[in-house]
Design a protein around this motif. Structure first.
Motif, PDB file in Angstrom:
ATOM      1  N   ILE A  84       0.835  -1.203   0.000  1.00 42.49           N
ATOM      2  CA  ILE A  84       0.000   0.000   0.000  1.00 42.49           C
ATOM      3  C   ILE A  84       0.868   1.250   0.000  1.00 42.49           C
ATOM      4  O   ILE A  84       0.647   2.183  -0.790  1.00 42.49           O
ATOM      5  N   GLU A  85       1.871   1.275   0.875  1.00 42.67           N
ATOM      6  CA  GLU A  85       2.744   2.444   0.970  1.00 42.67           C
ATOM      7  C   GLU A  85       3.597   2.611  -0.277  1.00 42.67           C
ATOM      8  O   GLU A  85       3.852   3.742  -0.710  1.00 42.67           O
ATOM      9  N   ASP A  86       4.072   1.495  -0.857  1.00 46.44           N
ATOM     10  CA  ASP A  86       4.857   1.578  -2.093  1.00 46.44           C
ATOM     11  C   ASP A  86       4.053   2.265  -3.195  1.00 46.44           C
ATOM     12  O   ASP A  86       4.571   3.108  -3.940  1.00 46.44           O
ATOM     13  N   ALA A  87       2.788   1.865  -3.332  1.00 44.96           N
ATOM     14  CA  ALA A  87       1.949   2.446  -4.383  1.00 44.96           C
ATOM     15  C   ALA A  87       1.772   3.947  -4.158  1.00 44.96           C
ATOM     16  O   ALA A  87       1.858   4.748  -5.111  1.00 44.96           O
ATOM     17  N   ARG A  88       1.537   4.336  -2.930  1.00 48.54           N
ATOM     18  CA  ARG A  88       1.338   5.762  -2.650  1.00 48.54           C
ATOM     19  C   ARG A  88       2.623   6.565  -2.844  1.00 48.54           C
ATOM     20  O   ARG A  88       2.595   7.690  -3.356  1.00 48.54           O
ATOM     21  N   THR A  89       3.742   5.995  -2.410  1.00 48.36           N
ATOM     22  CA  THR A  89       5.012   6.698  -2.591  1.00 48.36           C
ATOM     23  C   THR A  89       5.296   6.936  -4.068  1.00 48.36           C
ATOM     24  O   THR A  89       5.686   8.038  -4.474  1.00 48.36           O
ATOM     25  N   ARG A  90       5.098   5.900  -4.881  1.00 46.99           N
ATOM     26  CA  ARG A  90       5.333   6.056  -6.319  1.00 46.99           C
ATOM     27  C   ARG A  90       4.359   7.049  -6.942  1.00 46.99           C
ATOM     28  O   ARG A  90       4.677   7.688  -7.954  1.00 46.99           O
ATOM     29  N   ALA A  91       3.167   7.160  -6.368  1.00 46.01           N
ATOM     30  CA  ALA A  91       2.174   8.100  -6.886  1.00 46.01           C
ATOM     31  C   ALA A  91       2.388   9.516  -6.364  1.00 46.01           C
ATOM     32  O   ALA A  91       1.705  10.451  -6.807  1.00 46.01           O
ATOM     33  N   GLY A  92       3.310   9.677  -5.421  1.00 51.23           N
ATOM     34  CA  GLY A  92       3.561  10.991  -4.849  1.00 51.23           C
ATOM     35  C   GLY A  92       2.508  11.431  -3.850  1.00 51.23           C
ATOM     36  O   GLY A  92       2.335  12.636  -3.613  1.00 51.23           O
ATOM     37  N   LEU A  93       1.804  10.469  -3.247  1.00 48.50           N
ATOM     38  CA  LEU A  93       0.797  10.789  -2.235  1.00 48.50           C
ATOM     39  C   LEU A  93       1.421  10.745  -0.849  1.00 48.50           C
ATOM     40  O   LEU A  93       2.211   9.858  -0.549  1.00 48.50           O
ATOM     41  N   LYS A  94       1.022  11.685  -0.016  1.00 46.01           N
ATOM     42  CA  LYS A  94       1.573  11.749   1.341  1.00 46.01           C
ATOM     43  C   LYS A  94       0.944  10.683   2.238  1.00 46.01           C
ATOM     44  O   LYS A  94       1.635  10.008   2.991  1.00 46.01           O
ATOM     45  N   ASP A  95      -0.371  10.540   2.152  1.00 46.36           N
ATOM     46  CA  ASP A  95      -1.056   9.589   3.022  1.00 46.36           C
ATOM     47  C   ASP A  95      -2.455   9.318   2.498  1.00 46.36           C
ATOM     48  O   ASP A  95      -2.836   9.783   1.414  1.00 46.36           O
TER      49      ASP A  95
END
Length: 406
Positions: free
Chosen positions: A284-295
């Motif tokens: 979940i965190e990997d996907a958000r990090t790659r998308a540039g989402l903070k949380d």
């Protein structure tokens, strides 16, 4: 950056064998309907990928990439492959197709997910689906393996954090209610009594362990298809149809993690850690990090795995909607409801919409496409622009998460 051009989903209430359909028939219908929906020609597709878990066991059929050549003469010679990762098979097929486009091998991919599961008795279906567990080594005393596995997960949550059954039943109730809005949902015409969502032994009988009927996702015949494109190819597609490239959804981020196949090994490894399944959290965190989402606050909607109500309960805290062990708070305050802080499974999910195993990841991506383009109809989340999917294979042995948005 990989773009989604759209796709198509079958009616998950269909019973293919009763309709005289084989896997090949469903495959052909799916691809042709997807081409029509996106106004693409077969000649434009440069590679094909298929997500399927147990075609050999349910239908005696493997080598499903070969069905592309049956769809249209233009697909004769098309490079194809089939991908298996239990319930995450469709998402792994999507990742493989996206990787080929990113590598520059091709510019437009067709990704199909499908599974036929209603052509055998329930006990045989349960044995077939048990191939995603560690065969002969775990849950060997269970009549229904996966209800038992997620019953054990409920036990683990109760041991670590406490757990109340009414919270699981609220998850089920919401997913069945959302499914009534979805014209492709397997359960859209089902009806229930108030006792259906309680620990009532007749209205909601025990299946295995502490898992009851309404906890369970559906056994489904179903398929879905999406088309992926490189930025150059997506720009051509948009220009030809008078669309804005900026309004075409894209895979903004992805996460893919695996854990040991043994459920017990996973739980032992996470003892003393915040999350029961650390690899789910990492995906979940990997996907958000790659998308540039903070949380999680930057998401508008989630399509998550709910093969059982307990699976979604786990997903709520792993997604970060609450602190670990506090998923009940997001259930009680309405956060996961259609008009809540972060709607989860407006489609109805696996419990309400249905769960044709190999198709689920592709279907999730298609529902994400619909949400962020405002084309989800009666189950549209108002203002949705970013959707995260969470697709799980086995007892979280394989986890894939995508962030799809415009």
């Amino acid at each position: 950056m990989i773009y989604l051009l759209g796709g198509w989903q079958s009616d998950f209430s269909a019973h293919w064998s009763r309709q005289g359909l084989e896997l090949a028939d469903a495959f052909t219908q799916t691809v042709r309907s997807g081409l029509a929906a996106t106004r693409l020609e077969p000649e434009e597709v440069e590679c094909g990928h298929v997500g399927n878990f147990v075609g050999e066991l349910f239908a005696g059929q493997g080598l499903l990439g070969g069905f592309f050549g049956q769809v249209d003469p233009a697909f004769d010679g098309l490079p194809t492959a089939r991908h298996e990762a239990a319930c995450a098979s469709g998402s792994v097929a999507l990742l493989a197709a996206a990787a080929e486009l990113e590598a520059g091998r091709y510019e437009l991919a067709c990704v199909v997910g499908l599974e036929q599961m209603r052509n055998v008795p329930g006990q045989q279906a349960a044995r077939n689906l048990g191939a995603a567990a560690w065969a002969g080594h775990e849950f060997t005393d269970a009549r229904y393996l996966w209800p038992r596995a997620f019953s054990d997960l409920a036990d683990e949550y109760e041991r670590r954090h406490g757990l109340r059954y009414e919270h699981l039943m609220r998850i089920a109730e919401l997913n069945f209610a959302n499914a009534k809005r979805n014209p492709n949902a397997q359960t859209r015409q089902w009806s229930f009594t108030p006792e259906s969502f309680t620990a009532h032994d007749e209205a909601n009988p025990v299946v295995e362990g502490r898992t009851r009927k309404q906890d369970c996702g559906q056994v489904t015949d179903g398929s879905a298809v999406v088309f992926l494109a490189t930025p150059r190819r997506a720009a051509e597609y948009a220009a030809r149809r008078g669309l804005s490239l900026e309004r075409l959804p894209r895979i903004r981020g992805w996460g893919h993690r695996s854990a040991p196949i043994s459920y017990a090994a996973k739980v032992r490894a996470s003892e003393g850690q915040p999350y029961v399944f650390p690899q789910v959290r990492r995906a979940i965190e990997d996907a958000r990090t790659r998308a540039g989402l903070k949380d999680v606050s930057e998401l508008h909607v989630v399509e998550t795995h709910d093969c059982f109500a307990m699976t979604e309960y786990m997903a709520i805290d792993h997604l970060g909607l609450t602190a670990p062990g506090e998923s009940w708070k997001a259930i009680e305050d309405g956060s996961i409801e259609l008009k809540g802080r972060l709607p989860i499974n407006p489609s109805g999910g696996l419990i309400g919409l249905g769960h044709p195993v190999g198709a689920t990841g592709v279907r999730m991506a298609l529902d994400a496409f619909k949400q962020v383009t405002g084309t989800a109809g009666d189950y549209q989340v108002e203002g949705a622009r970013t959707c995260q999917t969470l697709n799980i294979g086995g007892s979280t042995t394989t986890t894939v998460s995508l962030v799809i948005g415009v």
